[in-house]
Motif scaffolding. Sequence first.
Motif, PDB file in Angstrom:
ATOM      1  N   THR A 200      15.957  24.800 -46.784  1.00 25.57           N
ATOM      2  CA  THR A 200      16.518  23.769 -47.470  1.00 25.57           C
ATOM      3  C   THR A 200      17.766  24.451 -48.105  1.00 25.57           C
ATOM      4  O   THR A 200      17.924  25.453 -48.713  1.00 25.57           O
ATOM      5  CB  THR A 200      15.489  23.391 -48.784  1.00 25.57           C
ATOM      6  N   GLY A 201      18.835  23.378 -47.949  1.00 23.53           N
ATOM      7  CA  GLY A 201      20.059  23.926 -48.585  1.00 23.53           C
ATOM      8  C   GLY A 201      21.162  24.793 -47.683  1.00 23.53           C
ATOM      9  O   GLY A 201      22.171  25.081 -48.266  1.00 23.53           O
ATOM     10  N   ALA A 204      24.321  23.178 -46.851  1.00 20.68           N
ATOM     11  CA  ALA A 204      25.223  22.809 -48.016  1.00 20.68           C
ATOM     12  C   ALA A 204      25.989  24.086 -48.558  1.00 20.68           C
ATOM     13  O   ALA A 204      26.880  24.211 -49.177  1.00 20.68           O
ATOM     14  CB  ALA A 204      24.261  22.425 -48.993  1.00 20.68           C
ATOM     15  N   GLU A 205      25.156  25.135 -48.397  1.00 19.61           N
ATOM     16  CA  GLU A 205      25.653  26.506 -48.920  1.00 19.61           C
ATOM     17  C   GLU A 205      26.808  26.977 -48.314  1.00 19.61           C
ATOM     18  O   GLU A 205      27.754  27.520 -48.623  1.00 19.61           O
ATOM     19  CB  GLU A 205      24.770  27.483 -48.933  1.00 19.61           C
ATOM     20  N   LEU A 207      28.914  25.151 -46.278  1.00 18.97           N
ATOM     21  CA  LEU A 207      29.918  24.004 -46.624  1.00 18.97           C
ATOM     22  C   LEU A 207      30.583  24.329 -47.863  1.00 18.97           C
ATOM     23  O   LEU A 207      31.793  24.434 -48.407  1.00 18.97           O
ATOM     24  CB  LEU A 207      29.638  22.717 -46.578  1.00 18.97           C
ATOM     25  N   ALA A 208      29.691  24.651 -48.868  1.00 21.28           N
ATOM     26  CA  ALA A 208      30.157  24.990 -50.315  1.00 21.28           C
ATOM     27  C   ALA A 208      31.199  26.230 -50.358  1.00 21.28           C
ATOM     28  O   ALA A 208      32.300  26.348 -50.980  1.00 21.28           O
ATOM     29  CB  ALA A 208      28.942  25.420 -51.291  1.00 21.28           C
TER      30      ALA A 208
END
Length: 301
Positions: A200-201, A204-205, A207-208
Amino acid sequence: MLRIAYFGPQGTFTEQAARALAPGEDLTPYETVRLALAAVREGAADAACVPIENSVEGVVPTTLDGLSDGDPLVAVAEKILPIHFSVLTRPGGGEVKTVASHPHALAQVREWIEANLPGARPVASSSTAGAAVGVVDGDFDAAVCAPVAAEHYPLAVLATGVADVRDAQTRFLMVRRPGELPAPTGADRTSIVAAAVNRTGTLAELLAELAVRRINLTRLDARPTRNNFGEYRFFIDFEGHVAEPRIVDAMAALRRRCHLRFLGSHPRADQVAASVEPGAANQDFLDARAWAEAVVKGEGA
Protein backbone atom coordinates in the motif's frame (compact mmCIF):
# COMPACT_ATOMS: atom_id res chain seq x y z
CA MET A 1 28.40 6.09 -40.99
CA LEU A 2 26.29 4.97 -38.04
CA ARG A 3 24.30 1.75 -38.23
CA ILE A 4 20.70 2.44 -37.23
CA ALA A 5 18.25 -0.38 -36.60
CA TYR A 6 14.55 0.39 -36.79
CA PHE A 7 11.21 -1.36 -36.41
CA GLY A 8 10.45 -2.41 -39.95
CA PRO A 9 10.05 -3.65 -42.57
CA GLN A 10 10.69 -0.76 -44.96
CA GLY A 11 7.84 1.66 -45.27
CA THR A 12 6.86 2.17 -41.62
CA PHE A 13 6.42 5.42 -39.70
CA THR A 14 9.44 4.28 -37.70
CA GLU A 15 11.51 4.45 -40.88
CA GLN A 16 10.32 8.03 -41.38
CA ALA A 17 11.31 8.86 -37.80
CA ALA A 18 14.71 7.18 -38.23
CA ARG A 19 15.35 9.20 -41.39
CA ALA A 20 14.61 12.39 -39.46
CA LEU A 21 16.68 11.46 -36.39
CA ALA A 22 19.65 10.02 -38.30
CA PRO A 23 19.77 11.63 -41.76
CA GLY A 24 22.26 10.02 -44.10
CA GLU A 25 23.03 7.11 -41.79
CA ASP A 26 22.81 3.40 -42.63
CA LEU A 27 19.27 2.27 -41.81
CA THR A 28 18.41 -1.41 -41.40
CA PRO A 29 14.85 -2.66 -40.77
CA TYR A 30 14.12 -5.37 -38.19
CA GLU A 31 10.91 -7.37 -38.00
CA THR A 32 10.10 -6.52 -34.38
CA VAL A 33 10.94 -3.87 -31.80
CA ARG A 34 12.73 -6.49 -29.69
CA LEU A 35 14.95 -7.51 -32.60
CA ALA A 36 15.86 -3.87 -33.28
CA LEU A 37 16.82 -3.38 -29.63
CA ALA A 38 18.72 -6.68 -29.60
CA ALA A 39 20.78 -5.50 -32.57
CA VAL A 40 22.05 -2.59 -30.45
CA ARG A 41 22.72 -4.76 -27.42
CA GLU A 42 24.66 -7.28 -29.52
CA GLY A 43 26.68 -4.62 -31.36
CA ALA A 44 25.11 -5.20 -34.77
CA ALA A 45 23.78 -1.62 -34.71
CA ASP A 46 24.91 1.61 -33.07
CA ALA A 47 21.38 2.74 -32.22
CA ALA A 48 17.76 1.79 -32.76
CA CYS A 49 14.67 3.83 -33.59
CA VAL A 50 11.48 2.50 -31.99
CA PRO A 51 7.96 3.85 -31.29
CA ILE A 52 7.16 4.63 -27.66
CA GLU A 53 3.68 6.19 -27.53
CA ASN A 54 0.76 7.28 -29.66
CA SER A 55 -1.62 10.11 -28.78
CA VAL A 56 -4.66 7.95 -29.64
CA GLU A 57 -3.72 4.41 -28.61
CA GLY A 58 -1.26 5.14 -25.81
CA VAL A 59 2.08 3.47 -25.12
CA VAL A 60 3.70 0.72 -27.17
CA PRO A 61 4.00 -2.17 -24.66
CA THR A 62 6.66 -4.09 -26.60
CA THR A 63 8.96 -1.05 -26.46
CA LEU A 64 8.45 -0.56 -22.71
CA ASP A 65 9.14 -4.24 -22.04
CA GLY A 66 12.11 -4.28 -24.40
CA LEU A 67 13.75 -1.33 -22.64
CA SER A 68 13.19 -2.72 -19.14
CA ASP A 69 14.53 -6.22 -19.89
CA GLY A 70 18.06 -7.15 -20.96
CA ASP A 71 21.17 -4.99 -20.91
CA PRO A 72 20.51 -1.29 -20.31
CA LEU A 73 19.78 1.01 -23.24
CA VAL A 74 19.24 4.77 -23.01
CA ALA A 75 17.24 7.18 -25.15
CA VAL A 76 19.28 10.04 -26.60
CA ALA A 77 16.74 11.67 -28.93
CA GLU A 78 13.07 11.66 -29.82
CA LYS A 79 10.88 12.54 -32.79
CA ILE A 80 7.16 13.23 -32.90
CA LEU A 81 5.42 12.53 -36.19
CA PRO A 82 1.88 13.48 -37.21
CA ILE A 83 0.13 10.24 -38.12
CA HIS A 84 -1.85 10.29 -41.34
CA PHE A 85 -2.12 7.08 -43.30
CA SER A 86 -2.24 5.98 -46.92
CA VAL A 87 -4.44 3.08 -48.01
CA LEU A 88 -2.65 0.95 -50.62
CA THR A 89 -4.10 -1.67 -52.95
CA ARG A 90 -2.82 -3.75 -55.85
CA PRO A 91 -2.77 -1.92 -59.20
CA GLY A 92 -6.04 -2.46 -61.05
CA GLY A 93 -8.03 -2.35 -57.85
CA GLY A 94 -10.92 -4.72 -57.37
CA GLU A 95 -13.26 -5.19 -54.42
CA VAL A 96 -11.63 -4.62 -51.05
CA LYS A 97 -12.75 -7.43 -48.76
CA THR A 98 -9.84 -7.29 -46.30
CA VAL A 99 -7.83 -4.32 -45.06
CA ALA A 100 -4.76 -5.01 -42.94
CA SER A 101 -2.47 -3.01 -40.68
CA HIS A 102 -0.88 -2.89 -37.25
CA PRO A 103 -3.59 -2.90 -34.51
CA HIS A 104 -2.68 0.66 -33.47
CA ALA A 105 -3.15 1.86 -37.05
CA LEU A 106 -6.44 0.05 -37.52
CA ALA A 107 -7.77 1.68 -34.37
CA GLN A 108 -6.90 5.11 -35.77
CA VAL A 109 -8.79 4.63 -39.07
CA ARG A 110 -11.74 2.55 -37.86
CA GLU A 111 -14.30 5.22 -38.73
CA TRP A 112 -12.77 5.84 -42.16
CA ILE A 113 -12.90 2.13 -43.01
CA GLU A 114 -16.53 1.88 -41.90
CA ALA A 115 -17.47 4.88 -44.02
CA ASN A 116 -15.39 4.18 -47.13
CA LEU A 117 -14.87 0.39 -47.16
CA PRO A 118 -18.03 -0.82 -45.39
CA GLY A 119 -17.64 -4.39 -46.61
CA ALA A 120 -13.99 -4.75 -45.67
CA ARG A 121 -12.83 -6.92 -42.78
CA PRO A 122 -9.97 -5.43 -40.71
CA VAL A 123 -7.03 -7.81 -40.21
CA ALA A 124 -4.18 -7.22 -37.74
CA SER A 125 -0.59 -7.50 -39.00
CA SER A 126 2.81 -7.17 -37.33
CA SER A 127 3.38 -3.69 -38.79
CA THR A 128 1.89 -1.24 -41.26
CA ALA A 129 4.55 -2.13 -43.82
CA GLY A 130 4.01 -5.82 -43.15
CA ALA A 131 0.43 -5.26 -44.25
CA ALA A 132 1.70 -3.75 -47.51
CA VAL A 133 3.83 -6.83 -48.08
CA GLY A 134 0.72 -8.92 -47.51
CA VAL A 135 -1.13 -6.99 -50.21
CA VAL A 136 1.76 -7.53 -52.63
CA ASP A 137 1.67 -11.26 -51.83
CA GLY A 138 -2.10 -11.44 -52.28
CA ASP A 139 -2.92 -12.11 -48.61
CA PHE A 140 -4.95 -8.91 -48.20
CA ASP A 141 -6.78 -6.55 -50.53
CA ALA A 142 -5.68 -3.29 -48.92
CA ALA A 143 -3.17 -2.03 -46.36
CA VAL A 144 -3.25 0.99 -44.07
CA CYS A 145 0.34 2.26 -44.17
CA ALA A 146 2.68 5.14 -43.62
CA PRO A 147 2.85 7.27 -46.79
CA VAL A 148 6.52 6.27 -47.22
CA ALA A 149 5.39 2.68 -47.95
CA ALA A 150 4.30 3.77 -51.42
CA GLU A 151 7.99 4.38 -52.20
CA HIS A 152 8.93 0.77 -51.43
CA TYR A 153 6.09 -1.41 -52.73
CA PRO A 154 4.47 -1.69 -56.20
CA LEU A 155 1.02 -0.71 -54.95
CA ALA A 156 -1.58 1.88 -55.89
CA VAL A 157 -2.69 4.64 -53.51
CA LEU A 158 -6.42 4.29 -52.90
CA ALA A 159 -6.48 7.16 -50.40
CA THR A 160 -4.02 9.24 -48.44
CA GLY A 161 -4.13 11.62 -45.48
CA VAL A 162 -6.43 9.14 -43.73
CA ALA A 163 -6.99 9.53 -39.97
CA ASP A 164 -10.02 9.58 -37.71
CA VAL A 165 -8.20 11.98 -35.37
CA ARG A 166 -6.62 14.71 -37.46
CA ASP A 167 -3.96 15.72 -34.91
CA ALA A 168 -2.86 12.18 -33.97
CA GLN A 169 0.86 11.86 -33.24
CA THR A 170 3.36 9.16 -32.40
CA ARG A 171 6.58 9.69 -30.46
CA PHE A 172 9.69 7.70 -31.41
CA LEU A 173 12.94 7.20 -29.50
CA MET A 174 16.51 6.80 -30.66
CA VAL A 175 18.20 4.49 -28.15
CA ARG A 176 21.78 3.22 -27.79
CA ARG A 177 24.05 1.60 -25.25
CA PRO A 178 24.92 3.73 -22.19
CA GLY A 179 27.53 6.42 -22.81
CA GLU A 180 27.83 10.17 -23.00
CA LEU A 181 24.39 11.78 -22.89
CA PRO A 182 23.15 14.80 -24.86
CA ALA A 183 23.82 18.03 -23.00
CA PRO A 184 20.89 19.60 -21.13
CA THR A 185 18.96 22.23 -23.08
CA GLY A 186 16.35 23.41 -20.58
CA ALA A 187 13.67 21.57 -22.57
CA ASP A 188 14.53 17.98 -21.77
CA ARG A 189 12.84 14.71 -20.82
CA THR A 190 14.15 12.05 -18.44
CA SER A 191 12.81 8.49 -18.41
CA ILE A 192 13.08 5.81 -15.73
CA VAL A 193 11.51 2.47 -14.84
CA ALA A 194 10.92 1.71 -11.18
CA ALA A 195 10.28 -1.75 -9.74
CA ALA A 196 9.02 -1.41 -6.18
CA VAL A 197 7.67 -3.71 -3.47
CA ASN A 198 3.97 -4.41 -3.91
CA ARG A 199 2.44 -2.77 -0.85
CA THR A 200 0.00 0.00 0.00
CA GLY A 201 1.25 3.44 -0.95
CA THR A 202 4.29 2.38 -2.97
CA LEU A 203 3.44 4.39 -6.09
CA ALA A 204 2.36 7.39 -4.03
CA GLU A 205 5.71 7.37 -2.25
CA LEU A 206 7.62 7.28 -5.51
CA LEU A 207 5.62 10.10 -7.04
CA ALA A 208 5.99 12.13 -3.85
CA GLU A 209 9.76 12.26 -4.37
CA LEU A 210 9.10 14.08 -7.65
CA ALA A 211 6.26 16.19 -6.31
CA VAL A 212 8.18 17.63 -3.35
CA ARG A 213 10.89 18.75 -5.77
CA ARG A 214 8.24 20.26 -8.08
CA ILE A 215 9.26 18.02 -10.99
CA ASN A 216 6.49 17.72 -13.57
CA LEU A 217 5.53 14.29 -14.92
CA THR A 218 4.91 13.90 -18.65
CA ARG A 219 3.96 10.18 -18.66
CA LEU A 220 3.20 7.38 -16.21
CA ASP A 221 2.51 3.77 -17.18
CA ALA A 222 2.50 0.42 -15.41
CA ARG A 223 3.49 -2.94 -16.87
CA PRO A 224 3.44 -6.35 -15.14
CA THR A 225 6.84 -7.69 -14.12
CA ARG A 226 5.87 -11.14 -15.47
CA ASN A 227 7.54 -12.69 -12.42
CA ASN A 228 4.71 -12.57 -9.88
CA PHE A 229 1.05 -11.92 -10.61
CA GLY A 230 0.02 -8.47 -9.41
CA GLU A 231 3.54 -6.97 -9.40
CA TYR A 232 4.23 -4.04 -11.70
CA ARG A 233 6.99 -1.86 -13.01
CA PHE A 234 6.30 1.85 -13.31
CA PHE A 235 7.53 3.73 -16.36
CA ILE A 236 7.90 7.41 -15.56
CA ASP A 237 8.82 10.33 -17.82
CA PHE A 238 9.37 13.77 -16.32
CA GLU A 239 10.71 17.16 -17.26
CA GLY A 240 14.40 17.85 -16.76
CA HIS A 241 17.82 16.32 -17.41
CA VAL A 242 19.81 13.94 -15.21
CA ALA A 243 22.71 16.42 -15.28
CA GLU A 244 20.59 18.91 -13.31
CA PRO A 245 21.01 18.97 -9.50
CA ARG A 246 17.24 18.85 -8.87
CA ILE A 247 16.85 15.76 -11.07
CA VAL A 248 19.87 14.01 -9.55
CA ASP A 249 18.47 14.69 -6.09
CA ALA A 250 15.11 13.14 -7.05
CA MET A 251 16.62 10.09 -8.70
CA ALA A 252 18.88 9.41 -5.73
CA ALA A 253 15.82 9.50 -3.46
CA LEU A 254 13.93 7.16 -5.78
CA ARG A 255 16.89 4.78 -5.91
CA ARG A 256 16.79 4.48 -2.12
CA ARG A 257 13.16 3.38 -2.30
CA CYS A 258 13.21 0.90 -5.20
CA HIS A 259 15.13 -0.75 -7.99
CA LEU A 260 15.59 1.95 -10.61
CA ARG A 261 16.66 1.74 -14.23
CA PHE A 262 17.65 4.92 -16.04
CA LEU A 263 16.20 5.03 -19.57
CA GLY A 264 17.70 8.30 -20.77
CA SER A 265 17.72 12.11 -20.76
CA HIS A 266 17.39 13.99 -24.03
CA PRO A 267 15.90 17.11 -25.63
CA ARG A 268 12.12 17.07 -26.03
CA ALA A 269 10.92 17.00 -29.62
CA ASP A 270 8.28 19.63 -28.87
CA GLN A 271 10.93 21.91 -27.29
CA VAL A 272 8.68 22.68 -24.31
CA ALA A 273 10.84 24.13 -21.53
CA ALA A 274 10.67 22.54 -18.09
CA SER A 275 8.37 24.27 -15.64
CA VAL A 276 10.36 25.30 -12.55
CA GLU A 277 8.55 26.71 -9.52
CA PRO A 278 10.10 29.13 -7.01
CA GLY A 279 12.39 27.31 -4.60
CA ALA A 280 12.81 24.32 -6.95
CA ALA A 281 15.40 25.64 -9.40
CA ASN A 282 18.76 23.94 -9.82
CA GLN A 283 20.51 26.83 -8.04
CA ASP A 284 18.22 26.35 -5.04
CA PHE A 285 19.39 22.74 -4.73
CA LEU A 286 23.04 23.79 -5.09
CA ASP A 287 22.65 26.51 -2.47
CA ALA A 288 20.95 24.11 -0.04
CA ARG A 289 23.68 21.52 -0.51
CA ALA A 290 26.42 24.14 -0.01
CA TRP A 291 24.72 25.32 3.19
CA ALA A 292 24.50 21.76 4.55
CA GLU A 293 28.15 21.08 3.73
CA ALA A 294 29.15 24.30 5.49
CA VAL A 295 27.22 23.25 8.58
CA VAL A 296 29.01 19.90 8.63
CA LYS A 297 32.35 21.70 8.45
CA GLY A 298 31.36 24.04 11.25
CA GLU A 299 31.38 27.02 8.93
CA GLY A 300 27.68 27.85 9.00
CA ALA A 301 24.49 27.57 10.96
